[in-house]
Design a protein around this motif. Structure first.
Motif: not given
Length: 126
Positions: A100-115
């Motif tokens: 299973k691929e688990h990503y850090n939630i802070n990284l996911l929100w940073f990805l959203l902000i950048v996008s």
């Protein structure tokens, strides 16, 4: 499963213990905003490319109308895909995977902000 499915379930699983009833809504808004931001970014790249090639393209108003219509389609598609039976099928596919691929939630929100921020910056430059 696509990368968007994986990102959706990472956000969903993060918020499920603390916000039981709102976890699906948060994950749905997250993935829809991310996809619309990436759509805007790709539209800006295509517009810049066509302008450099001196090609005939849409007017600015037509491009914005097309963007809004595509965002509505994305919202409806995500709502249909991540609510109800399809979500349970996707969840079963995710559970059957060995890794299973688990990503850090802070990284996911940073990805959203950048996008979201990157296309807005590029709009002001172009």
């Amino acid at each position: 499963m696509t990368i968007f499915d994986t990102l959706f379930f990472n956000v969903f699983e993060h918020y499920k213990p603390s916000k039981k009833k709102k976890a699906n809504t948060i994950a749905l808004y997250y993935i829809t905003t991310l996809q619309c931001g990436l759509l805007l970014l790709s539209g800006i790249f295509v517009t810049a490319f066509l302008n450099e090639m001196n090609s005939i393209s849409f007017s600015s108003e037509s491009a914005w109308v097309l963007f809004v219509l595509l965002c509505i389609v994305i919202m409806f598609r995500n709502w249909m895909q991540y609510s109800g039976k399809k979500r349970t099928v996707l969840k079963a596919k995710l559970n059957s995977k060995k890794t299973k691929e688990h990503y850090n939630i802070n990284l996911l929100w940073f990805l959203l902000i950048v996008s979201v921020v990157l296309p807005l910056i590029m709009l002001s430059v172009i």
